[in-house]
Design an enzyme around this catalytic site. Structure first.
Site, mmCIF file in Angstrom:
data_model
loop_
_atom_site.group_PDB
_atom_site.id
_atom_site.type_symbol
_atom_site.label_atom_id
_atom_site.label_comp_id
_atom_site.label_asym_id
_atom_site.label_seq_id
_atom_site.Cartn_x
_atom_site.Cartn_y
_atom_site.Cartn_z
ATOM 1 N N GLY A 142 38.878 49.079 1.079
ATOM 2 C CA GLY A 142 37.774 48.455 0.127
ATOM 3 C C GLY A 142 39.337 47.218 -0.669
ATOM 4 N N VAL A 181 30.310 48.320 5.917
ATOM 5 C CA VAL A 181 32.236 48.759 6.767
ATOM 6 C C VAL A 181 31.322 49.630 7.116
ATOM 7 C CG1 VAL A 181 33.640 48.548 7.028
ATOM 8 C CG2 VAL A 181 32.769 47.039 5.839
ATOM 9 N N SER A 182 30.824 50.997 6.308
ATOM 10 C CA SER A 182 31.030 52.265 6.917
ATOM 11 C C SER A 182 30.583 52.800 7.752
ATOM 12 C CB SER A 182 30.080 53.253 4.959
ATOM 13 O OG SER A 182 30.501 52.421 3.824
ATOM 14 N N ARG A 232 40.641 43.000 17.872
ATOM 15 C CA ARG A 232 41.132 42.835 18.744
ATOM 16 C C ARG A 232 41.901 42.929 20.114
ATOM 17 N NH1 ARG A 232 39.853 48.703 14.992
ATOM 18 N NH2 ARG A 232 41.205 48.423 13.743
ATOM 19 N N ASN A 275 28.846 60.276 5.671
ATOM 20 C CA ASN A 275 28.052 58.668 4.711
ATOM 21 C C ASN A 275 26.972 58.323 5.064
ATOM 22 O OD1 ASN A 275 31.528 58.577 4.626
ATOM 23 N ND2 ASN A 275 31.273 57.543 6.340
ATOM 24 N N ARG A 335 37.327 58.157 9.546
ATOM 25 C CA ARG A 335 37.945 59.285 10.540
ATOM 26 C C ARG A 335 38.809 59.623 10.446
ATOM 27 N NH1 ARG A 335 37.134 56.442 16.883
ATOM 28 N NH2 ARG A 335 37.363 54.568 16.166
ATOM 29 N N HIS A 363 29.245 49.139 17.144
ATOM 30 C CA HIS A 363 30.716 49.632 17.065
ATOM 31 C C HIS A 363 31.068 50.856 17.011
ATOM 32 C CE1 HIS A 363 34.526 48.675 14.652
ATOM 33 N NE2 HIS A 363 34.433 49.118 13.506
ATOM 34 N N ASP A 417 36.787 44.008 15.677
ATOM 35 C CA ASP A 417 36.852 44.417 17.143
ATOM 36 C C ASP A 417 37.029 43.369 18.332
ATOM 37 O OD1 ASP A 417 35.583 47.378 16.904
ATOM 38 O OD2 ASP A 417 33.996 45.826 17.469
ATOM 39 N N GLY A 440 33.696 50.994 -3.180
ATOM 40 C CA GLY A 440 35.252 51.988 -2.680
ATOM 41 C C GLY A 440 36.294 50.950 -2.795
ATOM 42 N N ARG A 456 33.033 58.044 15.260
ATOM 43 C CA ARG A 456 32.787 57.938 14.485
ATOM 44 C C ARG A 456 31.201 57.706 13.905
ATOM 45 N NH1 ARG A 456 35.003 52.723 16.944
ATOM 46 N NH2 ARG A 456 36.547 51.824 15.732
ATOM 47 N N GLY A 485 39.298 52.589 -1.763
ATOM 48 C CA GLY A 485 40.309 53.138 -0.753
ATOM 49 C C GLY A 485 41.001 52.031 0.242
ATOM 50 N N ALA A 486 40.988 52.240 0.816
ATOM 51 C CA ALA A 486 42.192 51.531 1.886
ATOM 52 C C ALA A 486 41.685 50.032 2.001
ATOM 53 C CB ALA A 486 42.705 52.533 3.490
HETATM 54 N N1 LIG Z 1 32.989 48.187 9.973
HETATM 55 C C1 LIG Z 1 34.836 48.797 10.340
HETATM 56 O O1 LIG Z 1 35.085 47.828 11.200
HETATM 57 C C2 LIG Z 1 35.927 50.148 9.705
HETATM 58 C C3 LIG Z 1 36.603 49.568 9.762
HETATM 59 C C4 LIG Z 1 37.706 51.038 9.196
HETATM 60 C C5 LIG Z 1 36.453 51.269 8.338
HETATM 61 N N2 LIG Z 1 35.840 51.627 8.486
HETATM 62 C C6 LIG Z 1 35.051 53.065 7.579
HETATM 63 O O2 LIG Z 1 34.929 52.090 6.108
HETATM 64 C C7 LIG Z 1 34.789 53.178 5.399
HETATM 65 C C8 LIG Z 1 35.908 52.930 3.886
HETATM 66 O O3 LIG Z 1 37.502 53.675 4.969
HETATM 67 P P1 LIG Z 1 39.122 53.504 4.247
HETATM 68 O O4 LIG Z 1 39.449 53.826 4.723
HETATM 69 O O5 LIG Z 1 38.426 52.797 3.106
HETATM 70 O O6 LIG Z 1 38.785 55.161 3.682
HETATM 71 P P2 LIG Z 1 39.481 56.059 2.137
HETATM 72 O O7 LIG Z 1 38.777 56.871 1.958
HETATM 73 O O8 LIG Z 1 40.290 54.912 2.231
HETATM 74 O O9 LIG Z 1 37.760 55.125 0.766
HETATM 75 C C9 LIG Z 1 36.672 55.584 0.352
HETATM 76 C C10 LIG Z 1 36.711 55.159 -0.965
HETATM 77 O O10 LIG Z 1 35.046 55.423 -1.432
HETATM 78 C C11 LIG Z 1 34.625 55.780 -1.973
HETATM 79 N N3 LIG Z 1 33.508 57.136 -2.369
HETATM 80 C C12 LIG Z 1 33.230 57.900 -1.838
HETATM 81 N N4 LIG Z 1 31.800 58.135 -1.849
HETATM 82 C C13 LIG Z 1 31.892 57.152 -2.695
HETATM 83 C C14 LIG Z 1 30.448 56.267 -3.655
HETATM 84 N N5 LIG Z 1 29.373 57.783 -3.294
HETATM 85 N N6 LIG Z 1 30.199 55.822 -4.307
HETATM 86 C C15 LIG Z 1 31.858 55.032 -4.695
HETATM 87 N N7 LIG Z 1 32.422 54.738 -4.263
HETATM 88 C C16 LIG Z 1 32.698 56.419 -2.793
HETATM 89 C C17 LIG Z 1 36.451 56.962 -1.704
HETATM 90 O O11 LIG Z 1 36.725 57.840 -3.948
HETATM 91 C C18 LIG Z 1 37.244 56.888 -1.426
HETATM 92 O O12 LIG Z 1 37.885 55.607 -2.779
HETATM 93 C C19 LIG Z 1 34.635 54.586 6.271
HETATM 94 O O13 LIG Z 1 33.433 55.106 6.681
HETATM 95 C C20 LIG Z 1 35.713 53.586 7.836
HETATM 96 O O14 LIG Z 1 34.844 54.513 8.826
HETATM 97 C C21 LIG Z 1 34.420 50.842 9.067
#
Ligand SMILES: NC(=O)c1ccc[n+]([C@@H]2O[C@H](COP(=O)([O-])OP(=O)(O)OC[C@H]3O[C@@H](n4cnc5c(N)ncnc54)[C@H](O)[C@@H]3O)[C@@H](O)[C@H]2O)c1
Length: 308
Positions: A12, A118-119, A151, A95, A82, A175, A148, A7, A88, A9-10
């Protein structure tokens, strides 16, 4: 020390950045399903190396798991975050499929890895990784409590009008907005119980603000937060990579500890090179025990939605 972050994204990318800046890992591989995205994030981050003074090599991969082979630690952040107003738990439909396929691919290429999940919904996704991979329980860690707790400390410091470094506190339980159990009875300011400084009413407010910490940010940002989540993950990765034996609240498979079994939920653990090296049993007040029990029921209800 090779770390894979799935991942780009934000969360990762933030996590990869903090790991690199802390300069303890030789290699970080970022993998994403979106064509070129992980490669782009990796290149951008590598161009920070001379500016931020790190030597970690960061590379990107579009869904090619051979690049992740023999990772010591793999972090799963892939999946949707979300939007304002969502829980969540509502993310499970999309997911679960992503986390299932990602975790099997990771273990296929890194059979000795430690996985940090983390997801969201994180406790249920951690349980799913157990069911999917069959890895030993000490090698599967859910990240939620570390964030948490950060925070909680932020809110405690705000209420105490104290610097955050003067404050200590922990959040256990699920969580989720309702499931978090901020341990106000254990929280301290420089070893003095915070109840010496704050009224019960103010402490309850701190606990409530902590529990909706993620939702508050999601409302402000339009998506879920990433800096503190990334920093929290990097803290767990560093504790494992550097064998620090630090205590963090993490989601782990329980087998009778805290009177709970057959679910993953946040409890204090010692993190070291083997992953979860010990589950730490701490005394809870009657109210905290009740809250923990209700939290576990909530996690189990979400686990029941999994197609195992
Ligand atoms: N556990 C925690 O404390 C916590 C905190 C924040 C966010 N999260 C969770 O983390 C996850 C990611 O959040 P984010 O803000 O980075 O989201 P995001 O949308 O910015 O990034 C997610 C990335 O996953 C990629 N992705 C999707 N399917 C995939 C696959 N099969 N293989 C590889 N990559 C894939 C997407 O292309 C995207 O770039 C979310 O589920 C969010 O709820 C958890």
């Amino acid at each position: 020390m090779k770390v894979t972050v799935v991942g780009a994204g934000a969360v990762g990318a933030s996590c990869a950045e903090y790991i690199a800046i802390k300069n303890f890992a030789s290699e970080v591989v970022i993998l994403d399903i979106k064509e070129g995205y992980a490669e782009g994030k990796a290149m951008d981050l590598m161009q920070c190396a001379s500016l931020n003074g790190f030597d970690t090599k960061i590379t990107g991969s579009t869904n090619d798991y051979s690049k992740t082979a023999n990772s010591d630690i793999c972090v799963i952040t892939s999946g949707i975050p979300r939007k304002p107003g969502m829980t969540r738990e509502e993310l499970i439909g999309i997911n679960a499929g992503i986390v299932k396929s990602v975790s099997s691919s990771l273990v296929e290429h890194s059979p000795n890895t430690i996985i940090i999940v983390v997801s969201n919904p994180m406790d249920t996704m951690t349980y799913l990784v157990h069911k999917t991979t069959g890895l030993a329980k000490h090698r599967i860690i859910g990240m939620g409590g570390a964030l948490d707790s950060a925070r909680f400390k932020y809110r405690l410091a705000e209420a105490l009008e104290a610097p955050i470094s003067d404050v200590d506190g922990m959040v256990i339980g699920g969580h989720s907005d309702k499931g978090m159990v901020p341990l106000t009875s254990h929280a301290t300011r420089n070893s003095i119980k915070v109840s010496e400084f704050l009224s019960e009413e103010r402490l309850n407010q701190v606990a409530e603000d902590t529990k909706v910490g993620g939702a508050t940010l999601t409302k402000l940002l339009g998506t879920s937060a990433w800096y503190a989540p990334g920093a929290a993950v990097s803290g767990l990765v560093q504790a494992i990579a550097c064998d620090q034996k630090k205590i963090f609240p993490c989601s782990t498979l329980l087998n009778g500890e805290y009177g709970l079994s057959d679910l993953c939920i946040g409890v204090p653990v010692v993190l070291g090179r083997k992953g979860i090296e010990k589950i730490v049993d701490i005394p809870l007040s009657d109210a905290e025990k009740e809250h923990m029990k209700a939290s576990a029921e909530g996690v189990k209800k979400t686990n029941d939605l999994l197609e195992l």
